[in-house]
Design an enzyme around this catalytic site. Structure first.
Site, PDB file in Angstrom:
ATOM      1  N   PRO A   2       0.835  -1.116   0.073  1.00 31.06           N
ATOM      2  CA  PRO A   2      -0.053   0.002   0.012  1.00 31.06           C
ATOM      3  C   PRO A   2       1.036   1.267  -0.065  1.00 31.06           C
ATOM      4  CG  PRO A   2      -0.694  -1.507   1.916  1.00 31.06           C
ATOM      5  CD  PRO A   2       0.838  -1.847   1.108  1.00 31.06           C
ATOM      6  N   GLU A   3       0.607   2.077  -0.865  1.00 25.62           N
ATOM      7  CA  GLU A   3       1.258   3.553  -1.001  1.00 25.62           C
ATOM      8  C   GLU A   3      -0.088   4.357  -0.550  1.00 25.62           C
ATOM      9  OE1 GLU A   3       4.008   4.957  -3.420  1.00 25.62           O
ATOM     10  OE2 GLU A   3       4.592   2.980  -4.165  1.00 25.62           O
ATOM     11  N   HIS A  91      -3.101 -15.451   8.477  1.00 27.80           N
ATOM     12  CA  HIS A  91      -2.539 -13.993   8.340  1.00 27.80           C
ATOM     13  C   HIS A  91      -3.723 -12.997   8.580  1.00 27.80           C
ATOM     14  CE1 HIS A  91       1.229 -15.424   7.177  1.00 27.80           C
ATOM     15  NE2 HIS A  91       1.079 -15.827   6.136  1.00 27.80           N
ATOM     16  N   ARG A 110       3.325 -10.255   6.083  1.00 30.64           N
ATOM     17  CA  ARG A 110       4.550  -9.768   6.479  1.00 30.64           C
ATOM     18  C   ARG A 110       4.519  -9.112   7.656  1.00 30.64           C
ATOM     19  NH1 ARG A 110       7.951  -7.271   1.318  1.00 30.64           N
ATOM     20  NH2 ARG A 110       9.587  -7.228   2.640  1.00 30.64           N
ATOM     21  N   ARG A 150      19.848  19.352   0.147  1.00 28.26           N
ATOM     22  CA  ARG A 150      20.197  17.964   0.148  1.00 28.26           C
ATOM     23  C   ARG A 150      20.862  17.600  -1.333  1.00 28.26           C
ATOM     24  NH1 ARG A 150      15.968  15.680   3.079  1.00 28.26           N
ATOM     25  NH2 ARG A 150      16.996  13.695   2.756  1.00 28.26           N
TER      26      ARG A 150
END
Length: 270
Positions: A2-3, A91, A110, A150
């Site tokens: 997921p983003e 899970h 995970r 940066r």
DNA sequence: ATGACAACCTGTGGGC
DNA sequence: TGCCCACAGGTTGTCA
């Protein structure tokens, strides 16, 4: 998996089904997420009614009158509504039963995700986060200023949650392609004009992905169980070695940055 | 302050 | 078919 668009898709998917509902029973089958789920989560949730849902960065917040549930889906997590008689599978770590016959079910192979109970909607994890990418605060002016000191690659900087939240690997690749900027260019060597393009690209790629329900990779499904369609729109991610869709001449190249896959067109991105 | 990198886990796909 | 390795959408923490 997921983003930001996937998290927002999940939020929009579950929101209409859980607001106003009261939690009946909570089952936690495995507390071992990124941080262990607190021992009294069941007790905190049972009997509480959902006021609303929110999203901050890739965190999903479910607000109750007594506090908030903070959920992160990590790399492989999903949160979806299922019928209360649907048998749990491997899970399926947490079930939050609601008084409408549905369960809000958290699944995460995970276990990189997390679940916290917040008494007052504030948490250390939410401190020090940069602006939301779709907010007006995230502007070319802001990103240009922030990037001056940066020397790290520009891709690294836009994926830094202290700079801007919610830009993960897929969308970073896509936005840099859209803006025509090489991902390995030093952030402080990108001009203001090109940051204008980059900020617009980030906003556009995220907004579009949200509109179509996120990117489906492997088995991602939103809160309503529907698949996302953004994968069809990917220009570079996962296309290394294939022809650039813009110039239709160069082959997309893959490099590794901070051990993450970066794909770009050596001709279109400078 | 910045940056490089390991760590947390399981599943999957490719190569042999 | 099976084994082994590399790799996967994220974030934190440690160390130089």
């Amino acid at each position: 998996m997921p983003e930001l668009p996937e998290v927002e898709t999940t939020r929009r998917g579950i929101q209409p089904h859980i607001v106003g509902r009261k939690v009946t029973a909570v089952t936690v089958r495995d507390r071992r997420l990124r941080w262990p789920i607190c021992d009294d989560l069941e007790q905190r949730l049972e009997g509480a009614s959902v006021l609303t849902t929110r999203r901050r960065a890739k965190y999903l917040l479910i607000d109750f009158e007594t506090g908030s549930l903070l959920v992160h889906l990590g790399m492989s997590g999903s949160l979806r509504l299922v019928a209360e008689n649907e048998q749990p599978r491997k899970h399926d770590h947490v079930d939050i039963g609601l008084d409408n016959g549905f369960l809000l079910r958290y699944h995460d192979p995970r276990r990189f995700g997390s679940m916290h109970w917040l008494d007052d909607a504030s948490h250390m994890l939410l401190d020090h986060l940069g602006p939301e990418p779709l907010s007006t605060e995230f502007s070319a002016d802001y990103l240009y200023r922030t990037s001056r000191k940066r020397s790290a690659p520009v891709k690294h900087v836009i994926m830094d949650a202290k700079v801007v939240v919610g830009v993960g690997n897929i969308y970073a690749n896509e936005a840099l392609f859209m803006a025509g900027i090489r991902p390995d260019r030093a952030a402080n060597k990108v001009s203001k004009a090109r940051y204008e393009l980059l900020v617009e690209a980030i906003k556009q790629v995220l907004a579009t992905a949200i509109e179509v329900g996120g990117t489906t990779l492997r088995d991602f499904v939103g809160g309503d169980g529907k698949a996302g369609y953004f994968a069809q729109s990917l220009q570079v991610y996962g296309r290394a070695g294939e022809l650039c869709k813009r110039c239709k001449d160069q082959t997309l190249r893959e490099i590794r940055q901070s051990n993450r896959s970066t794909v770009f067109c050596p001709s279109c991105q400078r």
